[in-house]
Scaffold this motif. Structure first.
Motif, PDB file in Angstrom:
ATOM      1  N   GLY A 122       0.784  -1.223   0.000  1.00 37.11           N
ATOM      2  CA  GLY A 122       0.000   0.000   0.000  1.00 37.11           C
ATOM      3  C   GLY A 122       0.817   1.274   0.000  1.00 37.11           C
ATOM      4  N   GLY A 123       2.101   1.176  -0.300  1.00 39.74           N
ATOM      5  CA  GLY A 123       2.956   2.358  -0.296  1.00 39.74           C
ATOM      6  C   GLY A 123       3.631   2.609   1.028  1.00 39.74           C
ATOM      7  N   GLY A 124       3.285   1.801   2.053  1.00 37.59           N
ATOM      8  CA  GLY A 124       3.951   1.952   3.347  1.00 37.59           C
ATOM      9  C   GLY A 124       3.793   3.339   3.927  1.00 37.59           C
ATOM     10  N   ARG A 125       4.925   3.977   4.205  1.00 37.63           N
ATOM     11  CA  ARG A 125       4.921   5.300   4.822  1.00 37.63           C
ATOM     12  C   ARG A 125       4.467   6.394   3.855  1.00 37.63           C
ATOM     13  NH1 ARG A 125       3.797   8.004   9.042  1.00 37.63           N
ATOM     14  NH2 ARG A 125       5.102   9.796   9.477  1.00 37.63           N
ATOM     15  N   SER A 126       4.616   6.158   2.560  1.00 32.29           N
ATOM     16  CA  SER A 126       4.239   7.174   1.581  1.00 32.29           C
ATOM     17  C   SER A 126       2.777   7.085   1.172  1.00 32.29           C
ATOM     18  CB  SER A 126       5.127   7.057   0.334  1.00 32.29           C
ATOM     19  OG  SER A 126       4.989   5.780  -0.258  1.00 32.29           O
ATOM     20  N   SER A 127       1.994   6.241   1.828  1.00 33.83           N
ATOM     21  CA  SER A 127       0.582   6.049   1.490  1.00 33.83           C
ATOM     22  C   SER A 127      -0.276   7.238   1.915  1.00 33.83           C
ATOM     23  CB  SER A 127       0.055   4.785   2.182  1.00 33.83           C
ATOM     24  OG  SER A 127      -1.348   4.689   2.057  1.00 33.83           O
ATOM     25  N   ALA A 128      -1.323   7.492   1.135  1.00 34.03           N
ATOM     26  CA  ALA A 128      -2.283   8.532   1.502  1.00 34.03           C
ATOM     27  C   ALA A 128      -3.074   8.156   2.755  1.00 34.03           C
ATOM     28  CB  ALA A 128      -3.239   8.792   0.347  1.00 34.03           C
ATOM     29  N   ARG A 129      -2.948   6.911   3.194  1.00 36.66           N
ATOM     30  CA  ARG A 129      -3.595   6.523   4.448  1.00 36.66           C
ATOM     31  C   ARG A 129      -3.061   7.349   5.615  1.00 36.66           C
ATOM     32  NH1 ARG A 129      -7.156   4.481   6.985  1.00 36.66           N
ATOM     33  NH2 ARG A 129      -7.020   3.140   8.819  1.00 36.66           N
TER      34      ARG A 129
END
Length: 374
Positions: A122-129
């Protein structure tokens, strides 16, 4: 990794990863004595959370916030406020295929080059979450600013893809999944259905405003209010452009129209977007942001793997065909955090200053450029 704390006097430190056990933030600097509960924060998180309509990612996260510290007997104590949001609906297997590949438009390539390791889920730390904790922190700032000054933050979608959305009424915004200020969103729904079936994505333009902002927030040089707003908005995932007030339309305006004339009863217009010389005027802060098309799409695209070999990338999983749909509460939160930071700075530096009469606030609807002098 640096760059995880936003603000100085109202400092928000963000932590977590998209597919980790939890995400959250620690707020340091919230004034003591304000009534605060999870319910004060949850409303904005519910507006941002995934799985709320067929037009956004179907990842079903409740985004239920927990206050772990900083509140005693229902009031803030002035100590750090820790907010926790559990991740409950991760599907990490969806990202197994791209662990060795770089998705076009994502931070995969730059993240791997910088750190030599990355979390592909999910993109890890760079996720929009990771915008969820900022929305939670923004809700705390909104509450304090409203109780102190009556400041109100609102946002809406102004354009999705090539469809411009006319402004009708703010009251329409909470009644549709697009945060659109119009009564009929059938055209937007049809547009998104066609886009999703095509396996493609689109961008969006979001308008966000703050009304009843105190006069005098911001500094005239490097800590300008509008400069800090632009910095904050560019910190939101997928944002590629920011406008304050008239923005790029200023290029074609003449000085005779762009400069907001001042009369005894207030300003004639608000091309400046609520700031002059980096300092708030008391008019509405007016901000627009441009959001790029979602990079995670099922249509095949060319890229390379970690061995620099050509590959064809297909991004599976659950993704927003337009990330701009859920960006409105995020933009509101970031604007609130900037105003909160400057409000506390101004209180510390100029709390005892008795100045000239101040321009009053703009109307509740935010559509009238007229302000009255008190």
């Amino acid at each position: 990794m640096s760059g995880n704390t936003f603000g100085t006097l109202f400092a928000v430190t963000n932590f977590g990863e998209s597919h980790g056990p939890a995400i959250g933030c620690v707020i340091d600097g919230c004034p003591p004595g304000m009534a605060l509960s999870e319910a004060d924060i949850q409303g904005d998180l519910d507006r941002r959370r995934p799985g709320t309509s067929r037009h956004v990612t179907q990842r079903n996260e409740p985004d239920a916030v927990q206050i772990l510290s900083g509140v005693y007997e229902g009031k803030t104590t002035g100590t750090p406020i820790a907010l926790l949001i559990q991740n409950t609906d991760q599907r990490s297997k969806d990202y197994g295929q791209i662990a060795q590949q770089f998705r076009p438009g994502h931070a995969d390539f730059t993240y791997w080059k910088k750190y030599g390791i990355r979390d592909p889920r999910g993109g890890g730390r760079s996720s929009a979450r990771l915008t969820a904790p900022m929305v939670a922190a923004g809700a705390v700032a909104k509450k304090w600013l409203f109780e102190k000054y009556g400041t109100v933050f609102r946002g809406c979608m102004a354009q999705i893809g090539d469809i411009e959305i006319p402004f009708e009424r703010w009251e329409h915004v909470p009644n549709n999944p697009f945060f659109a200020p119009v009564a009929d969103v059938s055209r937007l729904e049809a547009y998104m259905d066609t886009l999703r079936k095509a396996g493609d994505s689109c961008g969006a333009r979001i308008r966000v405003t703050a009304s009843k902002v105190p006069v005098g927030l911001g500094e005239p040089l490097f800590d300008k209010m509008d400069a800090d707003i632009a910095w904050a908005m560019m910190g939101i995932n997928a944002v590629k452009g920011v406008e304050i007030g008239a923005g790029f339309a200023s290029v074609t305006q003449r000085g005779t129209t762009h400069g907001d004339s001042i009369r005894p009863d207030g300003f004639d217009s608000n091309n400046a977007g609520g700031t002059l010389g980096g300092i708030t005027t008391g008019q509405d802060l007016e901000v627009s942001i441009a959001i790029k098309p979602t990079s995670s799409i099922i249509s095949p695209r060319q890229s390379v793997d970690i061995h620099n070999q050509p590959v064809e990338v297909v991004t599976k999983g659950r993704h927003d065909p337009c990330v701009g749909i859920r960006a409105t509460p995020i933009a509101e939160a970031m604007l609130a955090l900037v105003v909160m930071e400057h409000a506390l700075r101004n209180r510390a530096q100029c709390g005892d200053v008795v100045g000239a009469p101040d321009p009053g606030q703009s109307t509740a609807e935010g559509t009238s450029p007229q302000a009255s002098f008190l």
